[in-house]
Scaffold this active site. Structure first.
Site, short mmCIF file in Angstrom:
data_model
loop_
_atom_site.label_atom_id
_atom_site.label_comp_id
_atom_site.label_asym_id
_atom_site.label_seq_id
_atom_site.Cartn_x
_atom_site.Cartn_y
_atom_site.Cartn_z
N GLY A 74 -40.06 -38.02 1.47
CA GLY A 74 -41.10 -37.99 2.48
C GLY A 74 -40.54 -38.21 3.88
N ASN A 153 -50.74 -46.40 3.54
CA ASN A 153 -50.07 -46.91 2.35
C ASN A 153 -50.43 -48.36 2.04
OD1 ASN A 153 -48.49 -46.68 4.86
ND2 ASN A 153 -47.06 -48.06 3.85
N SER A 201 -44.01 -36.82 -1.10
CA SER A 201 -42.83 -37.39 -1.77
C SER A 201 -43.09 -37.50 -3.26
CB SER A 201 -42.58 -38.77 -1.17
OG SER A 201 -41.47 -39.37 -1.79
N GLY A 202 -42.16 -36.98 -4.07
CA GLY A 202 -42.38 -36.91 -5.52
C GLY A 202 -42.56 -38.25 -6.20
N HIS A 203 -41.84 -39.27 -5.74
CA HIS A 203 -41.84 -40.52 -6.51
C HIS A 203 -43.16 -41.30 -6.41
CE1 HIS A 203 -40.89 -43.71 -3.38
NE2 HIS A 203 -40.57 -42.63 -2.70
N CYS A 328 -40.59 -57.55 4.39
CA CYS A 328 -39.53 -58.35 3.79
C CYS A 328 -38.27 -57.53 3.55
CB CYS A 328 -39.98 -59.01 2.50
SG CYS A 328 -41.16 -58.07 1.59
#
Ligand code: PLP
Length: 393
Positions: A74, A153, A201-203, A328
């Protein structure tokens, strides 16, 4: 393998690869290793595999196969779209984006600002929504590209990208959307919109990591990011990652066959979990636009306690993987830029946790979360003088 049973509810971070995807990929890791650009018959299988994956992706997005460019992720798609627009929109230098984009866009824009490209970061309201008057005011004859994510997200808030693309075009600007989180969750038919570029994005939808797509509308001016061989019709150089592209195509096929059921499944699990937490843990509320949100995402503010501490307990007490918006990964515990932009008060900003569901989550997963959460919240509030002082009785 992990040393305990894992309840994985961090599917906006990444997803488990579907077994069907792995099966489809395997022969291309072993038997069919030819270079798809070679001309002998041995390379026909990989070349055909890429063609069919391109067709599946196009079907999922409602566009033509020729408008699909395979990339590595992405972030690469985002970078390509923005840099291409700046290179091709002569006389226009400005980028209009939002303050709540993923770092793939935000850090790129900060970098471009240093190189002299003006950037407008549109703010959001307490639900994470744009003010359309501000959008109109920001886009002008100097704007090269408007880039607004399809869905956030962290909170899942969905943006009106079809309308935003219209506004960009009325002003002669291009429009890009980062749709990394919305693929398979919010249906889209690109040919019915004015969107010029879309990243995915594939994942994030059960394909492997390391493969993505940049949709480029036919005739949208374009300059590749990677220059070299003529792969992807000279739009993205580099020998194709055949195996991952095959996996991506299979993941798209699975969504074409089952996205409607999947959306209903994750929404049901998310809603039960959310209602259960709100009912059993005092001083909690949900962040984001509850009327217009990704079906499997829930971002819950647990006031007066630390999100990071909740995450540690979730994992160590019950094997639950969730996430907080804190940065983080950059070794700081700065609060989420998204929640900051939404103006969350201090006592909720650091205590927010994101749960995100996938097709592989079950009612039992929700049972485990609901059993664990009240105890964790009570333990942490009892430990914190701030929590003890403020918790509703
Ligand atoms: N954009 C959004 C909205 C994301 O959530 C992510 C990943 O979390 C990315 C871009 C980056 O995608 P990739 O990891 O494939 O580069």
């Amino acid at each position: 393998m992990p040393d305990k049973k894992i309840i994985y509810v961090d599917n906006n971070a990444t997803t488990q690869m579907a077994p069907e995807v792995l099966d489809a990929m395997m022969p291309f890791m072993t038997e069919y290793y030819g270079n798809p650009s070679s001309t002998y018959p041995f390379s026909k299988k990989p070349a055909d595999g890429i063609r069919s994956a391109r067709k599946s992706m196009a079907e999922l997005l409602g566009c033509d196969p020729a408008e699909i460019i395979f990339t590595s992720c992405g972030s690469e798609s985002d970078n390509t779209a923005i840099r291409s627009a700046l290179a091709t929109q002569s006389g226009r230098k400005k980028i209009v984006t939002t303050a709540v984009e993923h770092p793939a866009i935000l850090n790129l824009c900060r970098n471009l600002e240093k190189q002299g490209f003006p950037v407008v970061y549109l703010g959001v309201d307490s639900k994470g929504r744009l003010n359309m008057d501000e959008v109109h005011a920001a886009i002008d004859e100097d704007t090269a590209i408007v880039s607004v994510m399809h869905a956030n997200n962290e909170t899942g808030t969905i943006f009106p990208i079809v309308e935003l693309a219209e506004i960009a075009h009325q002003n002669g600007a291009l429009f890009h959307t980062d749709a990394v989180q919305s693929v398979g969750k919010v249906p889209i038919c690109l040919r019915e919109t004015k969107i010029d570029f879309l990243s995915l994005s594939g994942h994030k939808f059960h394909a492997p990591k390391g493969v993505g797509v940049l949709y480029r509308r036919r005739n949208t001016p374009y300059k590749p990011l990677l220059i070299g061989g003529h792969q992807e019709r000279a739009q993205r150089a580099g020998t194709e990652n055949v195996t991952n592209i095959i996996g991506l195509g299979k993941a798209a096929d699975l969504l074409l066959a089952g996205a409607t059921q999947e959306i209903a499944h994750i929404r049901k699990l998310r809603d039960r979990m959310e209602q259960g937490i709100l009912a059993s843990c005092p001083d909690t509320f949900v962040n984001g636009d509850l009327e217009n949100r990704l079906p499997g995402t829930s971002n819950i503010a647990f006031q007066y306690i630390e999100g990071e501490a909740i995450l540690l307990h979730l994992y160590h007490d019950a094997g639950i993987c969730a996430s907080s918006g804190s940065a983080c990964t950059s070794d700081s515990l700065e609060a989420s830029h998204v929640l900051q932009a939404m103006g969350l008060p201090f006592q909720s900003l650091h205590g927010s946790v994101r749960f995100s569901f996938s097709r592989y989550n079950t009612e039992e997963d929700v049972d485990v979360i609901l059993a664990a959460m009240p105890k964790i919240v009570k333990t942490l509030r009892d430990l914190s003088p701030f929590g003890r002082m403020n918790e509703s009785k």
